[in-house]
Design an enzyme around this catalytic site. Structure first.
Site, PDB file in Angstrom:
ATOM      1  CB  CYS A 116     -54.792  -9.606 -10.542  1.00  0.00           C
ATOM      2  SG  CYS A 116     -54.140  -9.143 -12.137  1.00  0.00           S
ATOM      3  CG  HIS A 256     -51.588  -9.921  -7.857  1.00  0.00           C
ATOM      4  ND1 HIS A 256     -51.529 -10.963  -8.746  1.00  0.00           N
ATOM      5  CD2 HIS A 256     -51.649  -8.786  -8.611  1.00  0.00           C
ATOM      6  CE1 HIS A 256     -51.573 -10.486  -9.976  1.00  0.00           C
ATOM      7  NE2 HIS A 256     -51.636  -9.167  -9.921  1.00  0.00           N
ATOM      8  CG  ASN A 286     -49.848  -9.598 -13.092  1.00  0.00           C
ATOM      9  OD1 ASN A 286     -50.588 -10.528 -12.808  1.00  0.00           O
ATOM     10  ND2 ASN A 286     -50.193  -8.332 -12.966  1.00  0.00           N
TER      11      ASN A 286
HETATM   12  N1  ACO Z   1     -38.615  -0.694 -20.985  1.00  0.00           N
HETATM   13  C1  ACO Z   1     -37.974   0.489 -20.936  1.00  0.00           C
HETATM   14  N2  ACO Z   1     -38.569   1.634 -20.576  1.00  0.00           N
HETATM   15  C2  ACO Z   1     -39.874   1.580 -20.251  1.00  0.00           C
HETATM   16  C3  ACO Z   1     -40.607   0.380 -20.289  1.00  0.00           C
HETATM   17  C4  ACO Z   1     -39.928  -0.783 -20.682  1.00  0.00           C
HETATM   18  N3  ACO Z   1     -40.532  -1.998 -20.751  1.00  0.00           N
HETATM   19  N4  ACO Z   1     -41.873   0.621 -19.913  1.00  0.00           N
HETATM   20  C5  ACO Z   1     -41.953   1.942 -19.645  1.00  0.00           C
HETATM   21  N5  ACO Z   1     -40.747   2.514 -19.861  1.00  0.00           N
HETATM   22  C6  ACO Z   1     -40.380   3.913 -19.698  1.00  0.00           C
HETATM   23  C7  ACO Z   1     -41.571   4.838 -19.770  1.00  0.00           C
HETATM   24  O1  ACO Z   1     -41.866   5.135 -21.107  1.00  0.00           O
HETATM   25  C8  ACO Z   1     -41.084   6.035 -18.993  1.00  0.00           C
HETATM   26  O2  ACO Z   1     -40.297   6.825 -19.842  1.00  0.00           O
HETATM   27  P1  ACO Z   1     -40.409   8.431 -19.801  1.00  0.00           P
HETATM   28  O3  ACO Z   1     -40.047   8.819 -18.393  1.00  0.00           O
HETATM   29  O4  ACO Z   1     -39.415   8.850 -20.826  1.00  0.00           O
HETATM   30  O5  ACO Z   1     -41.832   8.735 -20.149  1.00  0.00           O
HETATM   31  C9  ACO Z   1     -40.145   5.438 -17.935  1.00  0.00           C
HETATM   32  O6  ACO Z   1     -39.851   4.090 -18.395  1.00  0.00           O
HETATM   33  C10 ACO Z   1     -40.716   5.353 -16.548  1.00  0.00           C
HETATM   34  O7  ACO Z   1     -42.031   4.907 -16.593  1.00  0.00           O
HETATM   35  P2  ACO Z   1     -42.890   4.816 -15.281  1.00  0.00           P
HETATM   36  O8  ACO Z   1     -44.294   4.494 -15.628  1.00  0.00           O
HETATM   37  O9  ACO Z   1     -42.652   6.005 -14.425  1.00  0.00           O
HETATM   38  O10 ACO Z   1     -42.202   3.568 -14.546  1.00  0.00           O
HETATM   39  P3  ACO Z   1     -42.545   2.986 -13.140  1.00  0.00           P
HETATM   40  O11 ACO Z   1     -41.365   3.016 -12.297  1.00  0.00           O
HETATM   41  O12 ACO Z   1     -43.832   3.530 -12.581  1.00  0.00           O
HETATM   42  O13 ACO Z   1     -42.842   1.444 -13.488  1.00  0.00           O
HETATM   43  C11 ACO Z   1     -44.644  -0.075 -13.910  1.00  0.00           C
HETATM   44  C12 ACO Z   1     -43.860   1.140 -14.423  1.00  0.00           C
HETATM   45  C13 ACO Z   1     -43.711  -1.267 -13.828  1.00  0.00           C
HETATM   46  C14 ACO Z   1     -45.766  -0.380 -14.893  1.00  0.00           C
HETATM   47  C15 ACO Z   1     -45.241   0.218 -12.508  1.00  0.00           C
HETATM   48  O14 ACO Z   1     -45.888   1.458 -12.499  1.00  0.00           O
HETATM   49  C16 ACO Z   1     -46.199  -0.829 -12.046  1.00  0.00           C
HETATM   50  O15 ACO Z   1     -45.844  -1.979 -11.821  1.00  0.00           O
HETATM   51  N6  ACO Z   1     -47.479  -0.481 -11.847  1.00  0.00           N
HETATM   52  C17 ACO Z   1     -48.497  -1.435 -11.456  1.00  0.00           C
HETATM   53  C18 ACO Z   1     -49.076  -2.047 -12.695  1.00  0.00           C
HETATM   54  C19 ACO Z   1     -49.774  -3.347 -12.410  1.00  0.00           C
HETATM   55  O16 ACO Z   1     -49.452  -4.064 -11.489  1.00  0.00           O
HETATM   56  N7  ACO Z   1     -50.741  -3.678 -13.273  1.00  0.00           N
HETATM   57  C20 ACO Z   1     -51.425  -4.920 -13.173  1.00  0.00           C
HETATM   58  C21 ACO Z   1     -52.673  -4.774 -12.389  1.00  0.00           C
HETATM   59  S1  ACO Z   1     -53.248  -6.354 -11.972  1.00  0.00           S
HETATM   60  C22 ACO Z   1     -54.421  -6.900 -13.102  1.00  0.00           C
HETATM   61  O17 ACO Z   1     -55.604  -6.678 -12.929  1.00  0.00           O
HETATM   62  C23 ACO Z   1     -54.014  -7.708 -14.267  1.00  0.00           C
END
Ligand code: ACO
Length: 334
Positions: A116, A256, A286
């Site tokens: 990214c 980003h 993204n």
């Molecule tokens: N729908 C419903 N529930 C979901 C979903 C979904 N799509 N995805 C995850 N959950 C659940 C999980 O299973 C978890 O359940 P549990 O507590 O029973 O285990 C719960 O939601 C919470 O999950 P978390 O991981 O704690 O959620 P968080 O608030 O951290 O958000 C997210 C997750 C959106 C992925 C966040 O951590 C994030 O944006 N991180 C950065 C990731 C990123 O930007 N990656 C790209 C990098 S750039 C590149 O190089 C391409």
């Protein structure tokens, strides 16, 4: 002849696939909801490529628009860089295909992989080539069909990404324009926090690995979230210092577009109001390397950036990579 002092951004373009996939459509296929996706990420829809819309197709469309806006013929371009981690083929470089598609007769052409952060990396490398005198007119395209790497049954990742391409034309100039400062970085210890394991030289794709769905991306979202905020803030502050200005001189931050909560955390840590940040991830998700140039494109089209403005671009991605730069927006006469 002395080397030019600046590389102006002369033209800009973008392209996204035709098909739009809404959160509600995803919620009909997997265990998720529009409410979860919107509140955790800010995303409401994304564009997803069809079989005829591979990376070089949208990269070519974005590149063509950038050249038209710059008022330059393809023959003027001497270097083509495509920033992507989803090339058309493992080999050769997608940049050569884009060069061919655009009818650019002779040019250096290569791909750059920084996930990214690819556009910020490409702008830094491209500006270096122009300022050294090695290139006079350079086409930089950042394009990813990231959904190609997505397991549509994995709700942790499939709701986050979309496909797209953004492009700029850099041109040598003596007028103070383009990149005033930039820095790029990587924390290699974090290379396993987000990756696709199968399909490269380390683990060639076998029927077993495909059955285990190892050709798809996995990530540790929470850890990446923390590193993203720290990486973008530190590199953004460095870029502003190196440009010899303060954050108050920055008209707009174009970050980003991964997650609205990441952008809000960056704004808070930098002490800037959200009005100074450009956000369009609600409509695109993204788009990996394409996210910064697509956001920059829309910011310019909406008049949020005009000639003379200072713009701060900041990105992070798999690797873990990051980078920031301060750009003086302006299109000097050819
Ligand atoms: N729908 C419903 N529930 C979901 C979903 C979904 N799509 N995805 C995850 N959950 C659940 C999980 O299973 C978890 O359940 P549990 O507590 O029973 O285990 C719960 O939601 C919470 O999950 P978390 O991981 O704690 O959620 P968080 O608030 O951290 O958000 C997210 C997750 C959106 C992925 C966040 O951590 C994030 O944006 N991180 C950065 C990731 C990123 O930007 N990656 C790209 C990098 S750039 C590149 O190089 C391409």
């Amino acid at each position: 002849m002395s080397s030019p002092r600046y590389a102006a951004i002369m033209g800009w373009g973008m392209a996204v696939p035709r098909r739009v996939v809404t959160n509600d459509e995803l919620a009909r296929r997997i265990d998720t909801s529009d409410e979860w996706i919107r509140t955790r990420t800010g995303i409401t829809q994304r564009h997803v490529a069809g079989p005829d819309e591979h990376t070089s197709v949208i990269a070519t469309a974005a590149g063509r628009e950038a050249l038209e806006r710059a008022g330059l013929a393809p023959a003027a371009v001497d270097t083509v860089i495509v920033a992507t981690c989803t090339p058309d083929r493992p080999f050769p470089a997608t940049a050569s295909t884009v060069q061919h598609n655009l009818g650019i007769p002779r040019a250096g052409a290569f791909d750059l992989a920084a996930a990214c952060s690819g556009f910020v990396y490409g702008l830094s490398v491209g500006t270096g080539l122009v300022k050294s005198g090695m290139s006079r007119t350079l086409l930089l395209v950042a394009a990813d069909i990231f959904t190609h790497l997505i397991d549509w049954e994995d709700r942790n990742t499939c709701v986050l990404f979309g496909d797209g391409a953004g492009a700029v034309v850099l041109r040598a100039t003596e007028q103070p324009s383009g990149l005033l400062s930039s820095n790029i970085g990587s924390w290699g210890e974090g290379e396993g926090l987000m990756a696709v394991d199968a399909g490269g030289t380390r683990l060639p794709a076998t029927p077993d690995l495909l059955a285990q769905r190892r050709q798809y991306v996995y990530m540790h979202g929470r850890e990446i979230f923390k590193h993203a905020v720290r990486g973008m803030c530190e590199s953004a502050e460095q870029a502003v210092t190196d440009a010899g200005v303060g954050l108050d001189a920055i008209r707009l931050v174009v970050p980003h577009q991964a997650n609205l909560r990441i952008i809000e955390a960056v704004a808070k840590r930098l002490g800037l109001p959200m009005e100074r940040f450009f956000v369009n991830l609600d409509r695109y998700g993204n788009t990996s390397a394409a996210s910064v140039p697509i956001a920059l494109y829309e910011a310019v089209q909406q008049g949020r950036v005009v000639d003379g403005d200072l713009v701060l671009l900041t990105a992070f991605g798999g690797g873990l990579t990051w980078g920031s730069c301060v750009v003086r927006w302006g299109t000097p006469a050819l």
